[in-house]
Design a protein around this motif. Structure first.
Motif, PDB file in Angstrom:
ATOM      1  N   THR A 343       0.935  -1.169   0.033  1.00 20.71           N
ATOM      2  CA  THR A 343       0.224   0.056  -0.189  1.00 20.71           C
ATOM      3  C   THR A 343       0.808   1.306   0.011  1.00 20.71           C
ATOM      4  OG1 THR A 343      -1.881  -0.873   1.142  1.00 20.71           O
ATOM      5  CG2 THR A 343      -1.930   1.293   1.397  1.00 20.71           C
ATOM      6  N   ALA A 348       0.186   5.398  -1.055  1.00 25.04           N
ATOM      7  CA  ALA A 348      -0.686   5.726   0.240  1.00 25.04           C
ATOM      8  C   ALA A 348       0.204   6.548   1.147  1.00 25.04           C
ATOM      9  CB  ALA A 348      -1.461   4.974   0.248  1.00 25.04           C
ATOM     10  N   VAL A 373      -4.509   4.267   7.199  1.00 26.51           N
ATOM     11  CA  VAL A 373      -3.980   4.601   5.960  1.00 26.51           C
ATOM     12  C   VAL A 373      -4.941   5.829   5.048  1.00 26.51           C
ATOM     13  CG1 VAL A 373      -3.589   3.278   3.500  1.00 26.51           C
ATOM     14  CG2 VAL A 373      -3.149   2.404   5.670  1.00 26.51           C
ATOM     15  N   VAL A 376      -5.739   6.439  -0.516  1.00 25.94           N
ATOM     16  CA  VAL A 376      -6.341   5.276  -1.092  1.00 25.94           C
ATOM     17  C   VAL A 376      -7.814   5.470  -1.801  1.00 25.94           C
ATOM     18  CG1 VAL A 376      -4.722   3.923  -0.021  1.00 25.94           C
ATOM     19  CG2 VAL A 376      -7.258   4.146   0.923  1.00 25.94           C
ATOM     20  N   SER A 380      -8.087   0.112  -4.054  1.00 21.87           N
ATOM     21  CA  SER A 380      -6.956  -0.192  -3.287  1.00 21.87           C
ATOM     22  C   SER A 380      -7.074  -1.456  -2.698  1.00 21.87           C
ATOM     23  CB  SER A 380      -6.586   0.946  -2.634  1.00 21.87           C
ATOM     24  OG  SER A 380      -6.305   2.355  -2.887  1.00 21.87           O
ATOM     25  N   GLU A 381      -6.145  -2.346  -2.526  1.00 21.19           N
ATOM     26  CA  GLU A 381      -6.107  -3.587  -2.136  1.00 21.19           C
ATOM     27  C   GLU A 381      -6.492  -3.329  -0.666  1.00 21.19           C
ATOM     28  OE1 GLU A 381      -2.941  -7.473  -1.329  1.00 21.19           O
ATOM     29  OE2 GLU A 381      -2.343  -5.563  -2.003  1.00 21.19           O
ATOM     30  N   ILE A 382      -5.867  -2.435  -0.026  1.00 25.40           N
ATOM     31  CA  ILE A 382      -6.067  -2.398   1.473  1.00 25.40           C
ATOM     32  C   ILE A 382      -7.853  -1.828   1.822  1.00 25.40           C
ATOM     33  CG2 ILE A 382      -5.850   0.331   1.576  1.00 25.40           C
ATOM     34  CD1 ILE A 382      -4.174  -1.890   4.023  1.00 25.40           C
ATOM     35  N   GLN A 387      -8.317  -7.040   6.128  1.00 28.01           N
ATOM     36  CA  GLN A 387      -6.922  -7.094   6.351  1.00 28.01           C
ATOM     37  C   GLN A 387      -6.567  -8.039   7.685  1.00 28.01           C
ATOM     38  OE1 GLN A 387      -9.141  -4.244   7.092  1.00 28.01           O
ATOM     39  NE2 GLN A 387      -8.572  -2.782   5.544  1.00 28.01           N
ATOM     40  N   PRO A 393      -8.006   1.792   6.515  1.00 24.15           N
ATOM     41  CA  PRO A 393      -7.981   2.756   5.734  1.00 24.15           C
ATOM     42  C   PRO A 393      -9.422   3.828   5.719  1.00 24.15           C
ATOM     43  CG  PRO A 393      -8.995   0.931   4.873  1.00 24.15           C
ATOM     44  CD  PRO A 393      -8.542   0.408   6.017  1.00 24.15           C
TER      45      PRO A 393
END
Length: 481
Positions: A343, A348, A373, A376, A380-382, A387, A393
Motif C-alpha cells: 500500500t 498511500a 492509511v 487510497v 485499493s487492495e487495502i 486486512q 483505511p
C-alpha cells in the motif's frame, strides 16, 4: 513462563478418553516466539473416523435424553467451568495473543453461553401450536453428529457458541479447534465433557484439510458448524454437498463504518471507534475494516483517530498495561506487513502510532503498531481485502448515496455501522446497507449472546437466531391431526 504443559497438551478426546497422539507439533507464544506453550496432536484419518464412530454411537442415547437432564448437566458444567476461568486466562493469552482483559472476557462469555443456552432450551424446545383450521404442532428433534470447526482468532467464544447449543439440542459433537491455538479450548471442554456421557463431546486436532475432508465426506455427520475464511467455507460447501449436510457458517468480513457530517466525534466516540478497529489486534471478522467519513469531517477524524491510536500500548498481553497484543501467527503477521508495504509503495499515506511496551523485545513477537492509511481509493487492495490486522483505511465521501454505494461495494456483508446524531436517518441507511447487522454509533457484538444475525453475500450461511443457536442444531417437524 509456564513450567509445565496443560494436561490436554498433545492429546485428543474420544469417547471420554484422553489419548496421547503419536505425532505432535509445537504451539508457540505469539508474543515471544521462543516460548513453547504446549503441543498439539496430529490426528490421523483413523483417529478422526474413531471420533465420528464414538459420536454416532453416543447419539443414539443422548438424543433421547430428557430435556431437564440436559439442562441440569449443562448448568453443573458451567458452574465447574466458572471456577477455573481465572487460572486459565494466562494460558489463553500466551497461546492466542489477546490481552488479559480480552482473554478473561472471552472465557466468561463461554460460561454465559452455557447458562443462557440451558435457559433458552427450556423455553424453545416445547412444542409450538400453529394457528389454523387444523391442529398442527411444531416439534423439535436432534439432527445427529455435529462437526464444529473453529478458528484461531476468537476460538473460545466461537467454539462454545456452537458446541453448547448442539449438545443441548441432543446432538453429539466432533470438535476440531485451530492447530495453533487449541489448548484453552481443550482445557475448558475437558471440564464440560465430564458432565456428559462418553462420546457426546469428542475433540480431534491436526490437519484442517484432512479432518475437514473426513467430516464433510462422512454421511453420519449431519451438521457442519464452521467459522473461518470464505474460501475454506466454499470448499466445505462443495465437499458437504454429496451428503446434503446442513452447514452453518460464519465467514469473512470487510465491515464498513460510515461517519456522517453531524456525527459526534467526542473523546468517547473516538474511543469506541478505536476499540471497534483494534480489538484483538484487528483479528476479528466483525471489526471495522473500512471507514468512510463525510469529507467535511475527514481531516478532523484522521487527526483524532491518530491521537487515540497513539495511546495504544502494544506488547505481550500478559502485561496488565498492554491494550493491544501481537498478531496470532507468522502467516497473518507476514500478510498484514506485506499489505502495508504494498500500500505504501503504491503511494498511500501510511501513519503508524502507538507505544511499544518493550522495544527490546519487539522482534521477538508478531507485533504491528496500529496503522492508519489515507490517500487510497475504493479499488485499493487495502480497501478491498479483509486486512485482519491493526490497519484501517479512511476514505472521504460527499453524499449519503455515495457512502452506501461504497460500503456495499464488497463481496462481504457481515456487519456495518452508521455514526450520526440522526437515528431515523441511521435506520433508513441500515435498510440500504448489505450487512447482516448494522450498529448505531458503535460497532460491536450483541450484548445478549442469545441473539445473532447471519452475514450476507460471502460472509456466511445461516439465519438469525434468538435462542443461542439452538435452531441450527435441531430439525423442526410438524405433527398434525
Amino acid at each position: 513462563m509456564i513450567s509445565t504443559y496443560p494436561v490436554v497438551s498433545g492429546r485428543y478426546l474420544i469417547n471420554g478418553d484422553w489419548k496421547e497422539s503419536n505425532e505432535t507439533s509445537n504451539i508457540i507464544n505469539p508474543a515471544n516466539k521462543s516460548e513453547v506453550i504446549g503441543k498439539v496432536g496430529l490426528c490421523t484419518e483413523e483417529i478422526v473416523n474413531e471420533a465420528i464412530n464414538a459420536a454416532a454411537n453416543a447419539f443414539k442415547l443422548w438424543s433421547q435424553s430428557e430435556i431437564q437432564d440436559r439442562v441440569e448437566r449443562m448448568k453443573a458444567a458451567a458452574w465447574e467451568l466458572s471456577k477455573i476461568i481465572e487460572e486459565n486466562v494466562s494460558l489463553f493469552v500466551r497461546e492466542n495473543g489477546k490481552t488479559l482483559v480480552e482473554a478473561k472476557k472471552d472465557l466468561l462469555r463461554c460460561v454465559e453461553v452455557m447458562n443462557g443456552g440451558a435457559d433458552e432450551l427450556l423455553k424453545w424446545w416445547n412444542p409450538e401450536l400453529l394457528q389454523g383450521n387444523q391442529k398442527v404442532q411444531v416439534r423439535r428433534r436432534a439432527r445427529g453428529v455435529t462437526a464444529v470447526i473453529t478458528p484461531w482468532n476468537s476460538p473460545m467464544i466461537l467454539t462454545f457458541k456452537r458446541v453448547i447449543p448442539a449438545v443441548l439440542a441432543g446432538n453429539t459433537v466432533v470438535v476440531k479447534p485451530a492447530t495453533n491455538c487449541p489448548l484453552t479450548i481443550m482445557t475448558c471442554l475437558k471440564v464440560v465433557a465430564e458432565y456428559f456421557p462418553p462420546g457426546v463431546i469428542n475433540i480431534v486436532t491436526g490437519s484442517g484439510k484432512m479432518i475437514g475432508d473426513k467430516l464433510c465426506s462422512d454421511s453420519r455427520v449431519r451438521t457442519i458448524a464452521f467459522v473461518g475464511s470464505t474460501q475454506t467455507g466454499k470448499d466445505i460447501m462443495k465437499k458437504s454437498s454429496g451428503n446434503l449436510q446442513k452447514v452453518y457458517m460464519e465467514l469473512g468480513g470487510n465491515d464498513p463504518a460510515i461517519i456522517l457530517e453531524d456525527a459526534n466525534l467526542d473523546e468517547e466516540a473516538i474511543k469506541r471507534l478505536r476499540i471497534s478497529i483494534l480489538k484483538a489486534a484487528g483479528q476479528v471478522c466483525s471489526a471495522i475494516k473500512r471507514v468512510y467519513v463525510q469529507e467535511s469531517r475527514y481531516v478532523e477524524l484522521v487527526k483524532k483517530l491518530k491521537k487515540e491510536f497513539e495511546r495504544t500500548v502494544v506488547g505481550d498481553g500478559i502485561q496488565p498495561d498492554v491494550t493491544m497484543g501481537p498478531l496470532n501467527n507468522k502467516a497473518q503477521y507476514d500478510y498484514v506487513n506485506g499489505l502495508i508495504e504494498r500500500t505504501e509503495k503504491a503511494g498511500a499515506n501510511v501513519i503508524t502510532a502507538g507505544i511499544q511496551l518493550n522495544p527490546e523485545m519487539w522482534d521477538q513477537g508478531y507485533y504491528i503498531l496500529p496503522t492508519i492509511v489515507t490517500g487510497v481509493d475504493q479499488q485499493s487492495e487495502i480497501v478491498r481485502a479483509e486486512q485482519f490486522g491493526p490497519v484501517i483505511p479512511i476514505l472521504p465521501f460527499s453524499s449519503i448515496d455515495e457512502a452506501i454505494k461504497l460500503a456495499n461495494d464488497s463481496e462481504f456483508g457481515l456487519r456495518a455501522s452508521v455514526w450520526t446524531e440522526n437515528e431515523e436517518l441511521a435506520v433508513e441507511m441500515a435498510d440500504r446497507l448489505e450487512a447482516g447487522a448494522v450498529f448505531y454509533n458503535n460497532h460491536t457484538i450483541f450484548s445478549d449472546l442469545a441473539l445473532d444475525f447471519p452475514g450476507l453475500k460471502e460472509s456466511g450461511v445461516s439465519r438469525e437466531t434468538r435462542h443461542c443457536g439452538l435452531e441450527f442444531f435441531a430439525d423442526s417437524y410438524g405433527f398434525a391431526n
